[in-house]
Design a protein around this motif. Structure first.
Motif, short mmCIF file in Angstrom:
data_model
loop_
_atom_site.label_atom_id
_atom_site.label_comp_id
_atom_site.label_asym_id
_atom_site.label_seq_id
_atom_site.Cartn_x
_atom_site.Cartn_y
_atom_site.Cartn_z
N ASP A 29 0.83 -1.22 0.00
CA ASP A 29 0.00 0.00 0.00
C ASP A 29 0.86 1.26 0.00
O ASP A 29 0.36 2.34 -0.30
CB ASP A 29 -0.93 0.01 1.22
CG ASP A 29 -0.16 -0.09 2.53
OD1 ASP A 29 0.76 -0.93 2.62
OD2 ASP A 29 -0.47 0.67 3.46
N ILE A 35 -1.06 5.79 -6.34
CA ILE A 35 -1.54 4.51 -6.84
C ILE A 35 -0.92 3.41 -6.02
O ILE A 35 0.21 3.00 -6.24
CB ILE A 35 -1.11 4.30 -8.31
CG1 ILE A 35 -1.45 5.52 -9.13
CG2 ILE A 35 -1.73 3.05 -8.87
CD1 ILE A 35 -2.91 5.83 -9.18
N LYS A 39 -2.64 -2.89 -8.17
CA LYS A 39 -3.07 -2.43 -9.49
C LYS A 39 -1.89 -1.86 -10.29
O LYS A 39 -1.84 -1.97 -11.51
CB LYS A 39 -4.17 -1.38 -9.37
CG LYS A 39 -5.43 -1.87 -8.70
CD LYS A 39 -6.06 -3.04 -9.44
CE LYS A 39 -7.34 -3.52 -8.82
NZ LYS A 39 -7.17 -4.16 -7.52
N ASN A 67 -10.25 0.91 -7.90
CA ASN A 67 -8.82 1.18 -7.75
C ASN A 67 -8.10 1.06 -9.09
O ASN A 67 -7.13 1.75 -9.36
CB ASN A 67 -8.19 0.17 -6.77
CG ASN A 67 -8.80 0.26 -5.39
OD1 ASN A 67 -9.03 1.36 -4.88
ND2 ASN A 67 -9.06 -0.87 -4.77
N THR A 101 -12.78 8.98 -6.88
CA THR A 101 -12.02 8.17 -7.85
C THR A 101 -12.12 8.78 -9.25
O THR A 101 -11.12 8.95 -9.95
CB THR A 101 -12.55 6.72 -7.88
OG1 THR A 101 -12.46 6.19 -6.56
CG2 THR A 101 -11.75 5.87 -8.84
N ASP A 250 -8.63 -1.46 3.81
CA ASP A 250 -9.84 -1.04 3.09
C ASP A 250 -10.97 -2.04 3.36
O ASP A 250 -10.71 -3.19 3.68
CB ASP A 250 -9.54 -0.93 1.59
CG ASP A 250 -9.63 -2.27 0.91
OD1 ASP A 250 -10.58 -2.52 0.18
OD2 ASP A 250 -8.73 -3.11 1.17
N GLY A 283 -5.71 -0.21 -1.93
CA GLY A 283 -7.17 -0.13 -2.03
C GLY A 283 -7.81 1.03 -1.29
O GLY A 283 -8.93 0.93 -0.81
N GLN A 285 -9.10 3.78 -2.32
CA GLN A 285 -10.33 4.28 -2.94
C GLN A 285 -11.57 3.75 -2.23
O GLN A 285 -12.56 4.44 -2.09
CB GLN A 285 -10.41 3.81 -4.41
CG GLN A 285 -10.05 4.86 -5.41
CD GLN A 285 -8.56 5.07 -5.45
OE1 GLN A 285 -7.81 4.18 -5.11
NE2 GLN A 285 -8.14 6.23 -5.84
#
Ligand SMILES: *Cc1c(COP(=O)(O)O)cnc(C)c1O
Length: 303
Positions: A29, A35, A39, A67, A101, A250, A283, A285
């Protein structure tokens, strides 16, 4: 092209238990200020591939708080691609500003194509893609959630030589791309455990397509009723975890997984003295989106 992702730190978490089980969190993270997590890993070789093939546009799909949409938009800006996000839900067209987002993605230059839930269901069909190609000409297609062979290759870089002593590697699972990469770069004496964030039994097959070994299993008991479903016990757990360890989880993926791991430790699932590595896939978002829903319901918020 430079798309360099460093190894992330394994942070030790104290989890009092009677079995001598030790827990470490791999801070994916913290991989990037905007970002975070898997992802970005999933995009690395896709971006390189798209460049090599001469594409100028990336097109992908996602929901309101995806995400993946945020990651594609940012990567597009960074690596000089136009980006198009096909977004589930026509009602969002007038809500870009209110949606963290989508406004982030728009600020990175992403253009949106808002489609109905019905149309979205057919997003990977030939006729839908042909219509998109007609409109946007040539684009490099990233599937929803970003999972393909190159994404799995990127996720193989999450584990590194310093991780071989762990007995268990745990990850949240959505489409299965991340766990497939973890399986491929794990040692066969390590066990890889996946915690699906949604119901359904398609995952077993999807992961088998990408994974090169059988040292993995899915723990199906911690989806909390399905994708983005949540209850007060989970919110309390996420908030307590943040207080105790200063790590945000998250509510869609990593919170459910960590809740499951704590529960399994308590129940004696892991053999004595097991060393567990938990992948924090990011994560963020998900928190903002979930808090909007929680506020409407008058539930406690994620802090
Ligand atoms: C997307 C996502 C996952 C799921 O990854 P898959 O490769 O689709 O299984 C897990 N955790 C977080 C935080 C994610 O955003």
């Amino acid at each position: 092209m430079v798309f360099k992702l460093e190894n992330s730190v394994n942070q030790r978490i104290l989890v009092p238990n009677n079995y001598g089980v030790e827990l470490f969190v791999k801070r994916e993270d913290a991989i990037h200020p905007f970002i975070s997590g898997n992802k970005y890993r999933k995009l690395k070789y896709n971006i390189e591939g798209a460049k090599r093939l001469g594409f100028k546009k990336l097109l992908t799909f996602g929901g309101a708080f995806s995400n993946h949409i945020a990651a594609v938009a940012y990567a597009g800006k960074m690596f000089d691609f136009e980006t198009i996000g096909v977004i589930r839900g026509e009602e969002l067209r007038s809500k870009i500003k209110e949606n963290s987002t989508l406004s982030f993605a728009a600020s990175c230059g992403m253009r949106f194509e808002f489609v109905s839930r019905e149309a979205y269901r057919h997003k990977h069909s030939e006729s839908f893609l042909t219509a998109l190609r007609h409109f946007y000409n040539d684009f490099y297609l990233l599937p929803e959630g970003g999972t393909n062979t190159l994404a799995v290759k990127g996720c193989e870089e999450i584990l590194n030589a310093g991780d071989v002593d762990f007995d268990f590697v745990c990850s949240a699972v959505g489409t299965g791309g991340t766990i497939s990469g973890l399986i491929n770069s794990s040692k066969s004496r390590q066990q890889v455990l996946g915690f699906p964030a949604l119901k359904g039994d398609f995952l077993q097959e999807d992961i088998s397509k990408f994974a090169n070994k059988k040292n993995w299993s899915l723990i199906l008991d911690y989806h909390f009723g399905g994708y983005a479903k949540i209850n007060i016990a989970l919110i309390d757990f996420i908030n307590q975890f943040k207080k105790d360890h200063d790590i945000a989880l998250d509510p869609v993926y990593t919170g459910k997984m960590m809740y499951g791991i704590f529960d399994l430790i308590k129940k004696g699932y892991f053999p004595d003295k097991s060393k567990i590595l938990v992948i924090h896939t990011g994560g963020l978002q998900g928190i903002i989106g979930m808090n909007k829903t929680l506020k409407q319901k008058n539930w406690p918020l994620i802090e």
